[in-house]
Motif scaffolding. Sequence first.
Motif, short mmCIF file in Angstrom:
data_model
loop_
_atom_site.label_atom_id
_atom_site.label_comp_id
_atom_site.label_asym_id
_atom_site.label_seq_id
_atom_site.Cartn_x
_atom_site.Cartn_y
_atom_site.Cartn_z
N HIS A 17 35.90 42.74 57.24
CA HIS A 17 36.17 44.03 56.61
C HIS A 17 35.86 43.99 55.11
N ARG A 18 36.30 42.91 54.45
CA ARG A 18 36.09 42.78 53.01
C ARG A 18 34.61 42.54 52.70
N TYR A 19 33.90 41.91 53.63
CA TYR A 19 32.46 41.70 53.45
C TYR A 19 31.73 43.04 53.52
N TYR A 77 53.49 41.41 37.04
CA TYR A 77 53.08 42.64 37.73
C TYR A 77 52.54 42.31 39.12
N GLY A 78 51.98 43.31 39.79
CA GLY A 78 51.57 43.14 41.18
C GLY A 78 50.60 41.97 41.40
N LYS A 79 50.85 41.22 42.47
CA LYS A 79 49.98 40.08 42.80
C LYS A 79 48.56 40.54 43.13
N TRP A 82 45.85 39.78 40.58
CA TRP A 82 45.48 38.40 40.22
C TRP A 82 44.06 38.02 40.60
N HIS A 83 43.56 38.57 41.73
CA HIS A 83 42.25 38.10 42.21
C HIS A 83 41.10 38.44 41.28
N ALA A 84 41.32 39.39 40.35
CA ALA A 84 40.22 39.78 39.47
C ALA A 84 39.96 38.72 38.38
N SER A 108 37.79 42.54 35.03
CA SER A 108 38.47 43.81 34.77
C SER A 108 38.37 44.79 35.93
N HIS A 109 37.87 44.34 37.11
CA HIS A 109 37.55 45.34 38.14
C HIS A 109 38.79 46.00 38.75
N THR A 110 39.95 45.38 38.65
CA THR A 110 41.15 45.99 39.25
C THR A 110 41.93 46.82 38.23
N SER A 111 42.14 46.27 37.04
CA SER A 111 43.00 46.93 36.04
C SER A 111 42.23 47.80 35.07
N ALA A 126 32.41 51.62 41.35
CA ALA A 126 31.80 51.30 42.65
C ALA A 126 32.86 50.77 43.61
N ASP A 127 33.78 49.96 43.11
CA ASP A 127 34.86 49.42 43.93
C ASP A 127 35.75 50.55 44.48
N TYR A 128 35.91 51.59 43.68
CA TYR A 128 36.77 52.70 44.08
C TYR A 128 36.09 53.68 45.04
N PHE A 163 49.14 56.88 42.48
CA PHE A 163 49.40 56.19 43.75
C PHE A 163 50.46 55.09 43.57
N LEU A 164 50.29 54.28 42.52
CA LEU A 164 51.24 53.18 42.29
C LEU A 164 52.63 53.72 41.99
N MET A 165 52.71 54.79 41.20
CA MET A 165 54.02 55.38 40.87
C MET A 165 54.70 55.89 42.13
N GLN A 169 55.69 51.16 42.47
CA GLN A 169 55.19 49.88 41.98
C GLN A 169 55.08 49.92 40.46
N LEU A 170 55.05 48.74 39.85
CA LEU A 170 54.89 48.67 38.40
C LEU A 170 53.45 49.00 38.02
N ILE A 171 53.28 49.57 36.85
CA ILE A 171 51.93 49.83 36.34
C ILE A 171 51.62 48.76 35.30
N TYR A 172 50.55 48.04 35.51
CA TYR A 172 50.12 47.02 34.54
C TYR A 172 49.71 47.74 33.26
N PRO A 173 50.28 47.36 32.11
CA PRO A 173 50.03 48.13 30.89
C PRO A 173 48.54 48.33 30.58
O1 DGI Z 1 40.39 44.37 45.79
P1 DGI Z 1 40.19 45.78 46.30
O2 DGI Z 1 41.18 46.14 47.38
O3 DGI Z 1 38.80 46.06 46.70
O4 DGI Z 1 40.51 46.78 45.09
P2 DGI Z 1 41.20 46.46 43.69
O5 DGI Z 1 40.68 45.19 43.13
O6 DGI Z 1 41.07 47.69 42.88
O7 DGI Z 1 42.73 46.19 44.05
C1 DGI Z 1 43.50 47.26 44.49
C2 DGI Z 1 44.94 46.86 44.47
O8 DGI Z 1 45.37 46.61 43.13
C3 DGI Z 1 45.84 47.96 45.01
O9 DGI Z 1 46.82 47.33 45.84
C4 DGI Z 1 46.50 48.53 43.81
C5 DGI Z 1 46.53 47.35 42.88
N1 DGI Z 1 46.53 47.76 41.46
C6 DGI Z 1 45.54 48.35 40.77
N2 DGI Z 1 45.93 48.64 39.51
C7 DGI Z 1 47.20 48.18 39.39
C8 DGI Z 1 47.57 47.61 40.63
N3 DGI Z 1 48.77 47.08 40.85
C9 DGI Z 1 49.67 47.09 39.84
N4 DGI Z 1 50.86 46.59 40.05
N5 DGI Z 1 49.39 47.64 38.63
C10 DGI Z 1 48.18 48.20 38.35
O10 DGI Z 1 47.97 48.69 37.23
#
Ligand code: DGI
Length: 191
Positions: A17-19, A77-79, A82-84, A108-111, A126-128, A163-165, A169-173
Motif C-alpha cells: 500500500h505504501r509503495y 509530539y506525535g510519533k 518521526w519518520h520524516a 520537512s514532508h510531514t510538518s 504531492a504527499d497530500y 483534522f489533528l484538532m 491530537q497535539l499540533i507540532y509547533p
Molecule cells: O507518511 P504519510 O502517511 O504518507 O503522510 P505524512 O508524512 O504527512 O504523515 C501523516 C501523519 O502525520 C498523520 O497521522 C498526521 C501526522 N501529522 C502531520 N502533522 C502533524 C502530525 N501529527 C502531529 N502530532 N502534529 C502535526 O503537526
Amino acid sequence: MNKEEALEIVKPHLTEHRYEHTIGVMNTAIDLAERFNGDKDKAMLAAVFHDYAKFRPKDEMESIIIREELGKDLLKYGKELWHAPVGAYLVKSEVGITDEEILQAIRSHTSGRVGMSLLEKIIFLADYIEPSRHFPGVDEVRETSEQNLDEAVRQALMNTVIFLMKQNQLIYPETLYTYNDIANEQRRNNS
Ligand code: DGI
Ligand code: FE
Ligand code: FE
C-alpha cells in the motif's frame, strides 16, 4: 539514479500500500515540478524516498532522533512525525543521497518548515494530493494545485491542523509556524 533504480531500493522498506502511495507521490511531484518550474529529477528522488523510514521500529527512530540530535521537541509530539527527519538521515547514511535540497524535502514532508523551498512545497503537497489520498477536502486542494502552489500548501496545512484538532491530537509547533509563514508570504505577494 533513475526512477526504476530508486523504486527498487525503496520497495523492500515499504508495504504494498505504501509503495503504491510512493508511486503516486512520485508522479504527482514530477507533474508539480513541471507546472511550477521545479527540478524534476530532485522531485522524483525526494518523492521516491520520502517515506523510507515509515516502518522503522519506533524505538529505533527514537534512538536516532536522540543520537543524531534531530530535534528533542519531536519526541513530545506525535510519533507519526518521526519518520520524516529520521528518513532524511537514513536516506543519506544508508542510500547515499547527499543532495541537501532532497534531504530537506524529505525532512520537512510531514510538518512543513518555515521558509520552505519550492522542492519542499512540491513534496509536501504531492504527499497530500496523490491520487490514492481520500482526505475530506482533498479535491479542493487538488484543484487549487492546478494554479497556485502556495495556496494549495496553505489549504493542506489548514486541513491537517483541523483534522489533528478534531482527533484531540497535539499540533507540532512547526506545522503552525509553517501555516503562518505561508499565509504571510501570500499577504506580502498580494500587497
Ligand atoms: O507518511 P504519510 O502517511 O504518507 O503522510 P505524512 O508524512 O504527512 O504523515 C501523516 C501523519 O502525520 C498523520 O497521522 C498526521 C501526522 N501529522 C502531520 N502533522 C502533524 C502530525 N501529527 C502531529 N502530532 N502534529 C502535526 O503537526
Ligand atoms: Fe510521510
Ligand atoms: Fe507519504
